[in-house]
Design a protein around this motif. Sequence first.
Motif, mmCIF file in Angstrom:
data_model
loop_
_atom_site.group_PDB
_atom_site.id
_atom_site.type_symbol
_atom_site.label_atom_id
_atom_site.label_comp_id
_atom_site.label_asym_id
_atom_site.label_seq_id
_atom_site.Cartn_x
_atom_site.Cartn_y
_atom_site.Cartn_z
ATOM 1 N N GLY A 193 -14.288 -9.862 -1.348
ATOM 2 C CA GLY A 193 -14.129 -10.162 0.075
ATOM 3 C C GLY A 193 -15.207 -9.501 0.922
ATOM 4 O O GLY A 193 -15.721 -10.102 1.872
ATOM 5 N N TRP A 194 -15.569 -8.254 0.583
ATOM 6 C CA TRP A 194 -16.614 -7.560 1.342
ATOM 7 C C TRP A 194 -17.963 -8.241 1.189
ATOM 8 O O TRP A 194 -18.785 -8.251 2.117
ATOM 9 C CB TRP A 194 -16.717 -6.116 0.851
ATOM 10 N N LEU A 195 -18.225 -8.832 0.013
ATOM 11 C CA LEU A 195 -19.497 -9.497 -0.223
ATOM 12 C C LEU A 195 -19.631 -10.748 0.640
ATOM 13 O O LEU A 195 -20.723 -11.061 1.140
ATOM 14 C CB LEU A 195 -19.615 -9.858 -1.708
ATOM 15 N N LYS A 196 -18.530 -11.433 0.844
ATOM 16 C CA LYS A 196 -18.556 -12.631 1.694
ATOM 17 C C LYS A 196 -18.864 -12.270 3.137
ATOM 18 O O LYS A 196 -19.626 -12.974 3.824
ATOM 19 C CB LYS A 196 -17.218 -13.351 1.583
ATOM 20 N N VAL A 197 -18.298 -11.163 3.622
ATOM 21 C CA VAL A 197 -18.595 -10.712 4.980
ATOM 22 C C VAL A 197 -20.060 -10.319 5.113
ATOM 23 O O VAL A 197 -20.732 -10.640 6.103
ATOM 24 C CB VAL A 197 -17.668 -9.541 5.357
ATOM 25 N N LEU A 198 -20.585 -9.630 4.107
ATOM 26 C CA LEU A 198 -21.989 -9.195 4.138
ATOM 27 C C LEU A 198 -22.936 -10.385 4.168
ATOM 28 O O LEU A 198 -23.923 -10.385 4.935
ATOM 29 C CB LEU A 198 -22.276 -8.311 2.925
ATOM 30 N N THR A 199 -22.672 -11.398 3.366
ATOM 31 C CA THR A 199 -23.551 -12.577 3.357
ATOM 32 C C THR A 199 -23.515 -13.306 4.702
ATOM 33 O O THR A 199 -24.546 -13.814 5.160
ATOM 34 C CB THR A 199 -23.128 -13.526 2.238
ATOM 35 N N GLY A 200 -22.345 -13.343 5.343
ATOM 36 C CA GLY A 200 -22.277 -13.983 6.656
ATOM 37 C C GLY A 200 -23.092 -13.251 7.701
ATOM 38 O O GLY A 200 -23.782 -13.872 8.522
ATOM 39 N N VAL A 201 -23.069 -11.923 7.668
ATOM 40 C CA VAL A 201 -23.857 -11.136 8.621
ATOM 41 C C VAL A 201 -25.349 -11.332 8.381
ATOM 42 O O VAL A 201 -26.136 -11.511 9.330
ATOM 43 C CB VAL A 201 -23.468 -9.652 8.519
ATOM 44 N N VAL A 202 -25.770 -11.320 7.122
ATOM 45 C CA VAL A 202 -27.191 -11.505 6.800
ATOM 46 C C VAL A 202 -27.667 -12.885 7.242
ATOM 47 O O VAL A 202 -28.777 -13.032 7.782
ATOM 48 C CB VAL A 202 -27.427 -11.301 5.292
ATOM 49 N N THR A 203 -26.841 -13.905 7.039
ATOM 50 C CA THR A 203 -27.234 -15.260 7.420
ATOM 51 C C THR A 203 -27.473 -15.387 8.916
ATOM 52 O O THR A 203 -28.379 -16.104 9.357
ATOM 53 C CB THR A 203 -26.148 -16.255 6.976
ATOM 54 N N LEU A 204 -26.677 -14.676 9.734
ATOM 55 C CA LEU A 204 -26.822 -14.775 11.185
ATOM 56 C C LEU A 204 -27.936 -13.881 11.727
ATOM 57 O O LEU A 204 -28.648 -14.260 12.660
ATOM 58 C CB LEU A 204 -25.498 -14.409 11.862
#
Length: 557
Positions: A193-204
């Motif tokens: 779950g933490w990895l999904k949040v991290l990828t969303g932040v990097v994408t934005l």
Amino acid sequence: MTMETSDRFNAREIRQYTFRAGLSRTEGGVMELVSEAYTFVLGGLTLLTMAGAIIVGLRNSLGVGHESALAATVVAPGFHSVTLLQASATVMITLAAALLAVEMTVGPITMTLPQTAWWLGLPVRRRGFIQPGFLKSLIWPAAAAVVVVIPVALGMASSPTPGRIALAVLCGIGLGWLLYGLAAWCQITNTGGWLKVLTGVVTLVAPLTLVGTALYNNTAGTGAITGAQTAWLEYLPTSWPLLVANGALWPLVMVLFALLLLAGVYWNLERITTAKLKEGAAAGAYVAGSLMSMDASELSRSLGGGRSSGNAKIRLPLVFHGGTVFSRSVKTLLSTHATMALRSPLSLLRVLVLAAIPASLAAVQYLGNAVLIAVVLYFCAHFAATSLGATARFANGNPAVDMLMPLPAKIVRRVHYVWPAVGMTVWAAVCFGLLLALGVGSPSLLVLAILAGPGLGGATLRAAFRPAPDWNMPAVATASGPIPTGAVRAFLVGPDLTLISLLPVLICLISGGVPPIAFPAQLGLTLIAYAWGTHVRKPKSAKSGGLFGMPPVPVQK
């Protein structure tokens, strides 16, 4: 007398039978799908041809240059662009994060909703049902790697050769499969779950670094960031295909790691729970529906897991005691729009990121082409406009809510128009303000874009209140499943008005100047978009033939 038999269907035979049964029920053909979109494509080509003629005439009359508009640049002379290395590394890490986020949302090991309903409960080993989807899904990260790595490697390699480019593509495929295997292992073990949040932040956040770097370089003078200071970006794992393109071979170890991870996933396919498979199937259906409707807000919500902000603490007043019934009703609707928007901060952040993407493109060296920026600007404007139409789409899907308001339908539609119009006007000011800060365009073009903002608000309403697709038309059998031909027309409702609203702005951006006639033309198109977007369609009468085109059945009293 009874007859015993040991013949049983296996998973492969069940899949083949289901596929043949689905094809036997299709009635349409590909030509029906083509004919449905023919009018829209022809109209779009005609509009582009007329716009091209206007651009050539404006460039000649304004004397901005005799070069082709396709080769014209919008970047001012002396502009300090971001280096290609930083731009390429940023693009690679952004796309890798986006790919991983999407894979973790929709599976990546997926089945369709009907398949999960019909197949998973059968007394057959589920590996036979899961394995084909697993193997087929490996094609998408590999195809994405080929599409991305080839142009980036050709542009970044010091001496590109077919062998080096092929090895760079192989390394890119290994990267894509490594991300796929990581997402699949998270799906099997129900973690990450933490990895999904991290990828969303990097994408934005990653695309915004290009604009920030360009603005800093053009104000720092001798202290600007140089290519040597950003050389470390090439050694990020997402940039290893660039190293291979320049002759390095050690990054190819990524392919070995990816194959080992995929082997581990393959031998543990049956550990995936039914709940995870159904969750991935529902997410995939949500994404497919959002793509069909070309809805940026719903697409982002579907790729983000479809979570709503039910625990939001924002509570704006919805009941007003002062004024007339008319004014109180209008205030209630406006407050509802503001509340829904503030409860979705990610949607507002996405709109701001979309405003910065054209400037990010213009900040990159050799990418300041006028036509390229105009195309990217159009898509960003449309996706930003649809992102601001969440409340209007809810009202379209629940018409009883608007009918409860003591207001005429026309007034309710105009109140729905206020928030998208204000939001897109601010979006246009931010987008073209960033471009102007980078030396792209002129203050006159900024004013012209602000005049187009209310027209984009009309495009938001047109997309939100689009008519439902005609599901009576036969479906067309394709490799991705049946496609309703009537959905093509609904797909194109909304993008057309966005193009019409932005047409003078895009023409002036490509031509390199803003003639005085552009302002009344833009104002006229904005008024047309406002009237078109706020138009309320009359309900079907009793003689319209009903939902399925059949006359109503008389009722005997």
